[in-house]
Structure formats: structure tokens, C-alpha cells
Design an enzyme around this catalytic site. Structure first.
Site, PDB file in Angstrom:
ATOM      1  N   HIS A   1     -47.235  18.248 -20.796  1.00 56.78           N
ATOM      2  CA  HIS A   1     -46.461  19.426 -20.394  1.00 56.78           C
ATOM      3  C   HIS A   1     -46.348  20.408 -21.546  1.00 56.78           C
ATOM      4  O   HIS A   1     -46.284  20.025 -22.702  1.00 56.78           O
ATOM      5  CB  HIS A   1     -45.069  19.051 -19.891  1.00 56.78           C
ATOM      6  CG  HIS A   1     -44.274  18.194 -20.829  1.00 56.78           C
ATOM      7  ND1 HIS A   1     -44.471  16.833 -20.939  1.00 56.78           N
ATOM      8  CD2 HIS A   1     -43.296  18.496 -21.713  1.00 56.78           C
ATOM      9  CE1 HIS A   1     -43.640  16.334 -21.838  1.00 56.78           C
ATOM     10  NE2 HIS A   1     -42.923  17.324 -22.341  1.00 56.78           N
TER      11      HIS A   1
ATOM     12  N   HIS B   1     -43.835  23.421 -22.782  1.00 58.07           N
ATOM     13  CA  HIS B   1     -42.546  24.092 -22.589  1.00 58.07           C
ATOM     14  C   HIS B   1     -42.765  25.603 -22.712  1.00 58.07           C
ATOM     15  O   HIS B   1     -43.432  26.060 -23.643  1.00 58.07           O
ATOM     16  CB  HIS B   1     -41.548  23.673 -23.671  1.00 58.07           C
ATOM     17  CG  HIS B   1     -41.219  22.209 -23.684  1.00 58.07           C
ATOM     18  ND1 HIS B   1     -40.013  21.718 -23.243  1.00 58.07           N
ATOM     19  CD2 HIS B   1     -41.938  21.136 -24.110  1.00 58.07           C
ATOM     20  CE1 HIS B   1     -40.008  20.392 -23.394  1.00 58.07           C
ATOM     21  NE2 HIS B   1     -41.162  20.020 -23.915  1.00 58.07           N
TER      22      HIS B   1
HETATM   23  P1  5GP Z   1     -40.642  16.383 -24.292  1.00 55.11           P
HETATM   24  O1  5GP Z   1     -39.524  15.869 -25.160  1.00 55.11           O
HETATM   25  O2  5GP Z   1     -41.461  15.253 -23.725  1.00 55.11           O
HETATM   26  O3  5GP Z   1     -41.483  17.430 -24.959  1.00 55.11           O
HETATM   27  O4  5GP Z   1     -39.933  17.151 -23.093  1.00 55.11           O
HETATM   28  C1  5GP Z   1     -39.575  16.550 -21.898  1.00 55.11           C
HETATM   29  C2  5GP Z   1     -38.731  17.538 -21.134  1.00 55.11           C
HETATM   30  O5  5GP Z   1     -38.654  17.099 -19.791  1.00 55.11           O
HETATM   31  C3  5GP Z   1     -37.293  17.673 -21.641  1.00 55.11           C
HETATM   32  O6  5GP Z   1     -37.049  19.018 -22.038  1.00 55.11           O
HETATM   33  C4  5GP Z   1     -36.439  17.246 -20.436  1.00 55.11           C
HETATM   34  O7  5GP Z   1     -35.270  18.024 -20.298  1.00 55.11           O
HETATM   35  C5  5GP Z   1     -37.383  17.435 -19.280  1.00 55.11           C
HETATM   36  N1  5GP Z   1     -37.152  16.540 -18.149  1.00 55.11           N
HETATM   37  C6  5GP Z   1     -37.027  15.186 -18.205  1.00 55.11           C
HETATM   38  N2  5GP Z   1     -36.830  14.681 -16.971  1.00 55.11           N
HETATM   39  C7  5GP Z   1     -36.850  15.753 -16.108  1.00 55.11           C
HETATM   40  C8  5GP Z   1     -36.702  15.865 -14.674  1.00 55.11           C
HETATM   41  O8  5GP Z   1     -36.523  14.884 -13.953  1.00 55.11           O
HETATM   42  N3  5GP Z   1     -36.784  17.118 -14.143  1.00 55.11           N
HETATM   43  C9  5GP Z   1     -36.981  18.222 -14.926  1.00 55.11           C
HETATM   44  N4  5GP Z   1     -37.037  19.409 -14.304  1.00 55.11           N
HETATM   45  N5  5GP Z   1     -37.129  18.150 -16.276  1.00 55.11           N
HETATM   46  C10 5GP Z   1     -37.062  16.927 -16.860  1.00 55.11           C
END
Ligand code: 5GP
Ligand code: ZN
Length: 132
Positions: free
Chosen positions: A98, A100
Site C-alpha cells: 500500500h 499512503h
Molecule cells: P503501514 O504501517 O503498514 O504502512 O500502514 C498500515 C495502515 O493501514 C495504517 O495507517 C492503518 O491505520 C491502516 N489500516 C489498518 N487496518 C485498516 C482497516 O481495516 N481499514 C482501513 N481503512 N485502514 C486500515
């Protein structure tokens, strides 16, 4: 596979959808940490940039550009921060690739850039190790 973003992509878990095409999806991040925080994902499961094929990566980045242009053209934003963590070592918490997207306005006061501790090695030493 028990992957929350695969479930969101399949419509099994709800999300606030911003944009969707055949291969990618953009939806609101639930973190509630900054206004407009979105996530762009490929619908197919890849862990991160390290195992993602180039065609999928290309499609994902085109979607990121499309949404970014929409934010600037129609939503009153001036720019975006794009953030990605690939790998646990980099702070990735959800193991489905993903990007952001954080929409930015001039003077919004958002600090989306990490404050680093300062390099530990001379620049030349790291450069010689990592150059291709
Ligand atoms: P990472 O730390 O892997 O770069 O970011 C993961 C992101 O996924 C976090 O910003 C978190 O808030 C988001 N996230 C985790 N679970 C969910 C979910 O069930 N739905 C949505 N919309 N975002 C999620
Ligand atoms: Zn997945």
C-alpha cells in the site's frame, strides 16, 4: 488468506472508497491521524514493493497519480505526501502492498516527514555499498 486489505479489495470488509479500477483501489485510512489520509492498494495480494511485479506497480502508481491530480484539480489541495513502508524493518504493519496518500495544502502545518537522527556513516561509505 487472512489479509485485511484483500478482504477490503474483495468487498468483504467495508471501506470508504475514494477510487477504484480493475486492478487498484484507494480508500480512507482508519487511523484518524491526519485529514485526508488514504491508502492505495493493488487488488491482488503482494507483500510490498519487493515482491510486486512491474505491471502491478505501474498500475498502482498511475492510480496514485490520478487521485493526486484529482485532489489538486478539484479538492483545493496543492500537493501530496506519498509514504510507503516495505518490510517489517521499515515499519510496515499491514503486509499487503500500500501507498499512503496524504493531501497537502500550503501552510497546513502537517509534519509528514520523519525527523531522522543523523547519518551514522560517511556518505561516501554508504554510497559505495549501495550504488548499482
Ligand atoms: P503501514 O504501517 O503498514 O504502512 O500502514 C498500515 C495502515 O493501514 C495504517 O495507517 C492503518 O491505520 C491502516 N489500516 C489498518 N487496518 C485498516 C482497516 O481495516 N481499514 C482501513 N481503512 N485502514 C486500515
Ligand atoms: Zn492481501
Amino acid at each position: 488468506m487472512d489479509c485485511i486489505f484483500c478482504k477490503i479489495a474483495a468487498g468483504e470488509v467495508p471501506c470508504k472508497k475514494v477510487y477504484e479500477d480493475a486492478h487498484t483501489l484507494v480508500f480512507m485510512d482508519i487511523a484518524g491521524d491526519v485529514d485526508g489520509h488514504m491508502l492505495a492498494i493493488p487488488k491482488r495480494h503482494f507483500m510490498n514493493i519487493l515482491d510486486c511485479d512491474e505491471e502491478t506497480l505501474h498500475g498502482l502508481m498511475c492510480t496514485v497519480k490520478h487521485v493526486s491530480e484529482h485532489l489538486a484539480a478539484h479538492c483545493g489541495y496543492d500537493g501530496v505526501n506519498l509514504l510507503n513502508a516495505s518490510g517489517e524493518s521499515a515499519g510496515q504493519s499491514v503486509p499487503h502492498f500500500h501507498v499512503h496518500i496524504i493531501p497537502r495544502k500550503t501552510g497546513d502545518g502537517i509534519d509528514a516527514w520523519p525527523v531522522f537522527d543523523g547519518a551514522k556513516l560517511p556518505l561516501d561509505e554508504t554510497w559505495k555499498k549501495i550504488r548499482i
